[in-house]
Scaffold this motif. Sequence first.
Motif, PDB file in Angstrom:
ATOM      1  N   TYR A  69      -9.627   1.193   1.221  1.00  0.00           N
ATOM      2  CA  TYR A  69     -10.578   2.269   1.505  1.00  0.00           C
ATOM      3  C   TYR A  69      -9.887   3.460   2.178  1.00  0.00           C
ATOM      4  O   TYR A  69      -8.796   3.338   2.730  1.00  0.00           O
ATOM      5  CB  TYR A  69     -11.675   1.762   2.448  1.00  0.00           C
ATOM      6  N   GLY A  70     -10.558   4.600   2.149  1.00  0.00           N
ATOM      7  CA  GLY A  70     -10.193   5.720   2.993  1.00  0.00           C
ATOM      8  C   GLY A  70      -9.211   6.722   2.438  1.00  0.00           C
ATOM      9  O   GLY A  70      -8.954   7.751   3.059  1.00  0.00           O
ATOM     10  N   GLY A  71      -8.608   6.445   1.291  1.00  0.00           N
ATOM     11  CA  GLY A  71      -7.628   7.366   0.737  1.00  0.00           C
ATOM     12  C   GLY A  71      -6.220   7.051   1.232  1.00  0.00           C
ATOM     13  O   GLY A  71      -6.001   6.243   2.133  1.00  0.00           O
ATOM     14  N   LYS A  72      -5.259   7.721   0.620  1.00  0.00           N
ATOM     15  CA  LYS A  72      -3.839   7.423   0.873  1.00  0.00           C
ATOM     16  C   LYS A  72      -3.463   7.554   2.338  1.00  0.00           C
ATOM     17  O   LYS A  72      -2.815   6.664   2.906  1.00  0.00           O
ATOM     18  CB  LYS A  72      -2.971   8.356   0.026  1.00  0.00           C
ATOM     19  N   GLN A  73      -3.815   8.649   2.983  1.00  0.00           N
ATOM     20  CA  GLN A  73      -3.416   8.870   4.367  1.00  0.00           C
ATOM     21  C   GLN A  73      -3.944   7.771   5.281  1.00  0.00           C
ATOM     22  O   GLN A  73      -3.226   7.264   6.151  1.00  0.00           O
ATOM     23  CB  GLN A  73      -3.902  10.236   4.850  1.00  0.00           C
ATOM     24  N   ALA A  74      -5.186   7.390   5.089  1.00  0.00           N
ATOM     25  CA  ALA A  74      -5.773   6.338   5.923  1.00  0.00           C
ATOM     26  C   ALA A  74      -5.102   4.996   5.665  1.00  0.00           C
ATOM     27  O   ALA A  74      -4.817   4.237   6.597  1.00  0.00           O
ATOM     28  CB  ALA A  74      -7.273   6.244   5.662  1.00  0.00           C
TER      29      ALA A  74
ATOM     30  N   GLY B  52      -4.949  -2.698  -5.643  1.00  0.00           N
ATOM     31  CA  GLY B  52      -4.506  -2.647  -7.025  1.00  0.00           C
ATOM     32  C   GLY B  52      -3.019  -2.361  -7.100  1.00  0.00           C
ATOM     33  O   GLY B  52      -2.375  -2.040  -6.090  1.00  0.00           O
ATOM     34  N   VAL B  53      -2.450  -2.454  -8.292  1.00  0.00           N
ATOM     35  CA  VAL B  53      -1.018  -2.201  -8.445  1.00  0.00           C
ATOM     36  C   VAL B  53      -0.672  -0.794  -7.988  1.00  0.00           C
ATOM     37  O   VAL B  53       0.375  -0.569  -7.359  1.00  0.00           O
ATOM     38  CB  VAL B  53      -0.583  -2.440  -9.909  1.00  0.00           C
ATOM     39  N   HIS B  54      -1.540   0.181  -8.258  1.00  0.00           N
ATOM     40  CA  HIS B  54      -1.232   1.555  -7.833  1.00  0.00           C
ATOM     41  C   HIS B  54      -1.238   1.678  -6.312  1.00  0.00           C
ATOM     42  O   HIS B  54      -0.452   2.443  -5.745  1.00  0.00           O
ATOM     43  CB  HIS B  54      -2.197   2.556  -8.469  1.00  0.00           C
ATOM     44  N   HIS B  55      -2.095   0.916  -5.635  1.00  0.00           N
ATOM     45  CA  HIS B  55      -2.073   0.915  -4.170  1.00  0.00           C
ATOM     46  C   HIS B  55      -0.804   0.240  -3.652  1.00  0.00           C
ATOM     47  O   HIS B  55      -0.220   0.680  -2.660  1.00  0.00           O
ATOM     48  CB  HIS B  55      -3.293   0.162  -3.613  1.00  0.00           C
ATOM     49  N   LEU B  56      -0.393  -0.834  -4.321  1.00  0.00           N
ATOM     50  CA  LEU B  56       0.823  -1.537  -3.926  1.00  0.00           C
ATOM     51  C   LEU B  56       2.051  -0.661  -4.133  1.00  0.00           C
ATOM     52  O   LEU B  56       2.958  -0.626  -3.289  1.00  0.00           O
ATOM     53  CB  LEU B  56       0.959  -2.838  -4.721  1.00  0.00           C
ATOM     54  N   ASP B  57       2.084   0.058  -5.249  1.00  0.00           N
ATOM     55  CA  ASP B  57       3.199   0.983  -5.494  1.00  0.00           C
ATOM     56  C   ASP B  57       3.258   2.054  -4.410  1.00  0.00           C
ATOM     57  O   ASP B  57       4.349   2.409  -3.926  1.00  0.00           O
ATOM     58  CB  ASP B  57       3.039   1.655  -6.860  1.00  0.00           C
ATOM     59  N   GLU B  58       2.112   2.566  -4.039  1.00  0.00           N
ATOM     60  CA  GLU B  58       2.016   3.580  -2.983  1.00  0.00           C
ATOM     61  C   GLU B  58       2.560   3.040  -1.673  1.00  0.00           C
ATOM     62  O   GLU B  58       3.351   3.708  -0.986  1.00  0.00           O
ATOM     63  CB  GLU B  58       0.551   3.976  -2.830  1.00  0.00           C
ATOM     64  N   LEU B  59       2.158   1.825  -1.312  1.00  0.00           N
ATOM     65  CA  LEU B  59       2.611   1.235  -0.055  1.00  0.00           C
ATOM     66  C   LEU B  59       4.096   0.913  -0.099  1.00  0.00           C
ATOM     67  O   LEU B  59       4.816   1.136   0.885  1.00  0.00           O
ATOM     68  CB  LEU B  59       1.798  -0.027   0.239  1.00  0.00           C
ATOM     69  N   GLU B  60       4.562   0.416  -1.225  1.00  0.00           N
ATOM     70  CA  GLU B  60       5.995   0.102  -1.343  1.00  0.00           C
ATOM     71  C   GLU B  60       6.848   1.365  -1.177  1.00  0.00           C
ATOM     72  O   GLU B  60       7.888   1.333  -0.507  1.00  0.00           O
ATOM     73  CB  GLU B  60       6.276  -0.546  -2.696  1.00  0.00           C
ATOM     74  N   ALA B  61       6.400   2.464  -1.766  1.00  0.00           N
ATOM     75  CA  ALA B  61       7.128   3.721  -1.627  1.00  0.00           C
ATOM     76  C   ALA B  61       7.145   4.163  -0.168  1.00  0.00           C
ATOM     77  O   ALA B  61       8.166   4.672   0.334  1.00  0.00           O
ATOM     78  CB  ALA B  61       6.495   4.798  -2.509  1.00  0.00           C
ATOM     79  N   HIS B  62       6.044   3.978   0.524  1.00  0.00           N
ATOM     80  CA  HIS B  62       5.954   4.339   1.941  1.00  0.00           C
ATOM     81  C   HIS B  62       6.903   3.487   2.775  1.00  0.00           C
ATOM     82  O   HIS B  62       7.627   4.006   3.641  1.00  0.00           O
ATOM     83  CB  HIS B  62       4.519   4.152   2.420  1.00  0.00           C
TER      84      HIS B  62
ATOM     85  N   ASP C  13     -11.593   0.186  -7.943  1.00  0.00           N
ATOM     86  CA  ASP C  13     -12.676   1.089  -7.540  1.00  0.00           C
ATOM     87  C   ASP C  13     -12.215   2.280  -6.703  1.00  0.00           C
ATOM     88  O   ASP C  13     -12.996   3.209  -6.470  1.00  0.00           O
ATOM     89  CB  ASP C  13     -13.745   0.321  -6.756  1.00  0.00           C
ATOM     90  N   PHE C  14     -10.969   2.241  -6.197  1.00  0.00           N
ATOM     91  CA  PHE C  14     -10.541   3.274  -5.266  1.00  0.00           C
ATOM     92  C   PHE C  14      -9.217   3.876  -5.674  1.00  0.00           C
ATOM     93  O   PHE C  14      -8.310   3.171  -6.128  1.00  0.00           O
ATOM     94  CB  PHE C  14     -10.414   2.700  -3.843  1.00  0.00           C
ATOM     95  N   ASP C  15      -9.109   5.209  -5.515  1.00  0.00           N
ATOM     96  CA  ASP C  15      -7.859   5.912  -5.796  1.00  0.00           C
ATOM     97  C   ASP C  15      -6.903   5.778  -4.622  1.00  0.00           C
ATOM     98  O   ASP C  15      -7.326   5.525  -3.502  1.00  0.00           O
ATOM     99  CB  ASP C  15      -8.140   7.395  -6.060  1.00  0.00           C
TER     100      ASP C  15
END
Length: 231
Positions: free
Chosen positions: A63-68, A94-104, A229-231
């Motif tokens: 939830y909350g978007g990328k920054q959150a 989701g995989v896109h959230h996992l990719d985002e976190l891995e990059a971070h 459900d979430f970007d």
Amino acid sequence: MYRNEKACGRAIKNSGLDRSSVFFTTKIPPGSMGYERTKRAIESSLREAEQEYFDLILIHAPYGGKQARLGSWDALVEAQQSGKVRSIGVSNYGVHHLDELEAHITSKGGSGSKIDVGQYELHPWLDRTDIAEWLQKRNIVVEAYSPLAHGTRMHERVLHDIGKKYGKSPAQVMIRWGLQRGFVPLPKSVTSARIKENAEVFDFQLDDEDMKALKTGEYSPTDWDPTVDFD
């Protein structure tokens, strides 16, 4: 969110068991996303549960978007570094959230910690192959909540046929399926006999034919699905 931290904490204290023999997990609820809110949520959970540390804290959902999301992760890393939690992870990403976190995490170098656990609804009618492979490729523990699909699949012929072969119940077949997929199944029951039955899954093994029969190809969540459900 489940309103059971206090009860669980007191049960551990009253059990007579050594704290190190109990694995206590809690979550960052959807309303506590973001760095500051997550820091407060961790402190609140420790107080509520009357614990010095948790074994695992998961971000409940993306939830909350990328920054959150990334802020919440940074707060978990700080809590881990200070000894307030042993392991950290995510749930329903989701995989896109996992990719985002891995990059971070990669951008942080050695200070970004690592994802220890990914928790998802997982059963033969929702095997999330793409997510499970992403996690297992990185040696991340995959926890399966609702491995019995809330009991909605107990009538399935395939479960009864396989169960008859081994003298096992449909629930035991589903739990065994998860174990052989490399998951940590988390079956839930309030019935003593079923709790015992759910643990009696280490004296048989599904063969290749069974596992193939349980590859249903369905994508049927029994509840929500924040992975998409979430970007």
